[in-house]
Scaffold this motif. Structure first.
Motif, mmCIF file in Angstrom:
data_model
loop_
_atom_site.group_PDB
_atom_site.id
_atom_site.type_symbol
_atom_site.label_atom_id
_atom_site.label_comp_id
_atom_site.label_asym_id
_atom_site.label_seq_id
_atom_site.Cartn_x
_atom_site.Cartn_y
_atom_site.Cartn_z
ATOM 1 N N VAL A 37 0.604 -0.536 0.210
ATOM 2 C CA VAL A 37 -0.028 0.004 0.060
ATOM 3 C C VAL A 37 0.791 1.048 0.198
ATOM 4 O O VAL A 37 2.251 1.124 0.223
ATOM 5 N N THR A 38 0.503 2.019 -0.566
ATOM 6 C CA THR A 38 1.004 3.647 -0.103
ATOM 7 C C THR A 38 0.069 4.840 0.332
ATOM 8 O O THR A 38 -1.302 4.373 0.518
ATOM 9 N N HIS A 39 0.371 5.647 0.824
ATOM 10 C CA HIS A 39 0.104 6.617 2.140
ATOM 11 C C HIS A 39 0.554 8.040 1.359
ATOM 12 O O HIS A 39 2.004 8.127 0.996
ATOM 13 N N THR A 103 8.402 1.095 5.158
ATOM 14 C CA THR A 103 7.750 0.552 6.785
ATOM 15 C C THR A 103 6.975 -0.773 6.343
ATOM 16 O O THR A 103 6.561 -1.198 5.328
ATOM 17 N N SER A 104 6.843 -1.570 7.447
ATOM 18 C CA SER A 104 5.528 -2.334 7.148
ATOM 19 C C SER A 104 5.237 -3.500 8.367
ATOM 20 O O SER A 104 5.535 -2.367 9.631
ATOM 21 N N MET A 105 3.362 -4.040 8.739
ATOM 22 C CA MET A 105 3.248 -4.191 9.583
ATOM 23 C C MET A 105 2.615 -5.376 9.559
ATOM 24 O O MET A 105 2.152 -5.403 8.442
ATOM 25 N N THR A 115 4.584 2.525 1.962
ATOM 26 C CA THR A 115 5.556 4.057 1.589
ATOM 27 C C THR A 115 4.932 4.922 1.773
ATOM 28 O O THR A 115 3.370 5.082 1.639
ATOM 29 N N LEU A 116 5.408 6.084 2.290
ATOM 30 C CA LEU A 116 5.136 6.750 3.306
ATOM 31 C C LEU A 116 6.000 8.588 2.353
ATOM 32 O O LEU A 116 6.822 8.277 2.450
ATOM 33 N N PHE A 117 4.350 8.918 1.561
ATOM 34 C CA PHE A 117 5.378 10.163 0.795
ATOM 35 C C PHE A 117 4.728 11.238 1.618
ATOM 36 O O PHE A 117 3.919 11.596 2.659
#
Length: 170
Positions: A37-39, A103-105, A115-117
């Motif tokens: 996923v991406t955020h 990161t991962s969870m 990924t965080l943008f």
């Protein structure tokens, strides 16, 4: 064409985030496989972060989450997914986000790679009302206090990313 939210093809990935195959997004709860996923955190010129209140009928409905969030489709890069979701959820089609962290969870019985943008925008935003009920800007210090005091008002992924973001900021 079918509903993208239920018919989307996403990559099944290894514990090292290497593509192994393709699965239907709708099958994730019943078939636990690692996925991507991406955020995006959208900040305004005052340094406040935009939160979205997730619409009824969506996973994590009735909770606050990242400015933008979504699955990375099969064959899509994280940055492409971030741009696609910024356009779809907020109407921010011309903005190019900057990668902040990866990161991962655990999620749905598997590992979710995230990924965080970061992006900047003032609004007004054109919301996809099927996904986003409303949005609001919040100053980071106020948001940190809200997350600490009322964690259940926020998605688990947002809480994970918010903590990782501040840990990285040092």
């Amino acid at each position: 064409m079918g509903n993208l939210r239920t018919s989307a093809q996403i990559s099944q990935v290894s514990d090292g985030d290497v593509t192994l195959g393709v699965v239907n997004r709708k099958d994730l709860p019943e078939t636990p496989v690692n996925f991507r996923v991406t955020h995006v955190f959208v900040f305004n010129s005052d340094g406040a972060v935009l939160l979205q209140y997730i619409a009824k009928g969506q996973r994590s409905e009735g909770r606050w989450g990242s400015s933008v969030a979504g699955y990375v489709l099969a064959g899509e890069k994280y940055a492409e997914a971030a741009r696609r979701k910024m356009g779809a959820e907020l109407g921010m089609h011309a903005v190019i986000p900057r990668l902040i962290l990866k990161t991962s969870m655990p999620d749905l019985g598997a590992t979710k790679f995230i990924t965080l943008f970061e992006a900047h925008g003032e609004g007004p935003f054109t919301l996809d009302r099927e996904q986003v009920d409303r949005v609001r800007f919040v100053q980071p210090d106020i948001l940190r206090a809200e997350v600490d005091t009322y964690p259940d008002r926020f998605t688990a992924t947002f809480r994970h990313l918010w903590a990782a973001y501040f840990a990285q900021q040092g």
